[in-house]
Write an enzyme that holds these catalytic residues in place. Structure first.
Site, short mmCIF file in Angstrom:
data_model
loop_
_atom_site.label_atom_id
_atom_site.label_comp_id
_atom_site.label_asym_id
_atom_site.label_seq_id
_atom_site.Cartn_x
_atom_site.Cartn_y
_atom_site.Cartn_z
N LEU A 191 -14.15 -21.36 16.95
CA LEU A 191 -13.31 -20.75 15.93
C LEU A 191 -11.86 -20.92 16.35
O LEU A 191 -11.54 -20.86 17.55
CB LEU A 191 -13.62 -19.25 15.78
CG LEU A 191 -15.00 -18.87 15.23
CD1 LEU A 191 -15.16 -17.36 15.25
CD2 LEU A 191 -15.20 -19.40 13.82
N ASP A 192 -10.97 -21.12 15.38
CA ASP A 192 -9.54 -21.18 15.70
C ASP A 192 -9.11 -19.91 16.42
O ASP A 192 -9.69 -18.84 16.21
CB ASP A 192 -8.72 -21.33 14.42
CG ASP A 192 -8.98 -22.64 13.69
OD1 ASP A 192 -9.46 -23.59 14.34
OD2 ASP A 192 -8.73 -22.69 12.47
N MET A 193 -8.09 -20.02 17.23
CA MET A 193 -7.62 -18.87 17.99
C MET A 193 -7.30 -17.69 17.07
O MET A 193 -7.59 -16.53 17.40
CB MET A 193 -6.37 -19.23 18.81
CG MET A 193 -5.87 -18.10 19.70
SD MET A 193 -4.50 -18.58 20.76
CE MET A 193 -3.18 -18.70 19.56
N THR A 243 -8.63 -16.93 14.21
CA THR A 243 -9.78 -16.50 13.42
C THR A 243 -10.68 -15.59 14.23
O THR A 243 -10.90 -15.82 15.42
CB THR A 243 -10.58 -17.72 12.93
OG1 THR A 243 -9.71 -18.60 12.22
CG2 THR A 243 -11.72 -17.32 12.04
#
Length: 292
Positions: free
Chosen positions: A129-131, A133
């Protein structure tokens, strides 16, 4: 490293060779070691490579250190981990926003390090997951199951649903966005829609609720490209609130949360479904509703 797998009643009929090669995806070199060292047993008996595996059997696999050399990671802080599901082979946790899934160098501490500390052994990233998110994220607890989970992900048999607060109101209650995505030549952090050189990306979007000038949507990923939901919605004119790369509309955080994750366990055939919550995401939604 040793595993005993109880073959469930719905397991497809196959031989030992087929199970190790086609189902468990064990590399050829390691299958050779298992065979020559007689490290495969069924019901506590050494078996022929063509022996069938049937429901109710106990399949025993033993791996030496040289088969799967242990990867060394600096341990993080176990208290930062919120477990959603865990068994012998995998763990699903609720990632907070503002934390990287894994470090960019061996010394950087990220969620992977915290999870490894929590379970007491080195874990492996299945997806990220993106940082910015938050939400449900899956890790393998051993290198044996990692390629199997990777295959489930590639075959779209791991379902992930996200909640997003975006600008504007989609014209349709349900839509599928299929724009190909590529790298932005001018900003290495960003992705762009690139119909010529981009990679296929498919996002299913469902309108849940209109909140003033914004909308709460559910997004189902069919592919897992970097920033896929963020770029797809921004390109459609519905950038996410709080997105530092693709939106001008500020919020206390990126309003993207991986709410649900589900899969069928490859060994037990159990249906695993988890739901993750985020206090910061929910608090801001309530704030926006009060302002609407």
């Amino acid at each position: 490293m040793q595993f005993t797998i109880s073959i469930p009643k719905n397991f497809p009929a196959m031989t030992v060779k087929e199970a190790l090669e086609d189902y468990f995806l064990i590399p050829r070199k390691i299958r050779h070691f298992l065979r020559t060292k007689k490290h495969v047993r069924v019901n506590n008996q050494t078996v022929n490579w063509q022996s069938p595996i049937v429901a109710g059997d106990l399949l025993e696999l033993r791996f030496d250190t040289e088969d799967y050399p242990e990867k060394s990671l600096p341990l993080g802080d176990a208290t930062l981990v919120e477990e959603l599901y865990q068994d012998e082979h995998l763990i699903i946790v609720n990632k907070p926003e503002g934390m990287k899934t894994h470090g960019n160098d061996p010394t950087e501490i990220a969620l992977l390090n915290h999870v490894s500390s929590y379970v007491g052994q080195t874990c492996y990233v299945v997806h990220r997951l993106d940082m910015e998110t938050s939400g449900a994220i899956l890790f393998a607890k051993n290198p044996f199951i990692l390629p199997i989970l990777n295959r489930l992900l590639e075959d779209k048999r791991i379902s992930r649903e996200y909640l997003a607060l975006c600008q504007g109101h989609p014209k349709q209650d349900n839509m599928t966005v299929r724009h190909k995505l590529g790298r932005d030549r001018h900003d290495r952090r960003k992705r762009i829609v690139d119909s010529r050189k981009g990679k296929a990306a498919i996002t299913h979007v469902r309108l849940l609720e209109k909140i003033g000038p914004n909308s709460m949507v559910a997004c189902q990923l069919e592919t897992g490209r970097t920033h896929q939901i963020r770029v797809h919605l921004a390109y459609e004119g519905h950038a996410l609130l709080g997105d530092p790369l693709y939106s001008q509309k500020t919020a206390p955080r990126l309003m993207l949360h991986a709410q649900k994750l589900s899969l069928t366990h490859p060994f037990t055939l159990e249906d695993i479904r988890v739901t993750a919550r985020s206090a910061s995401f929910e608090h801001y939604i309530e704030h926006m509703k009060s302002e609407a």
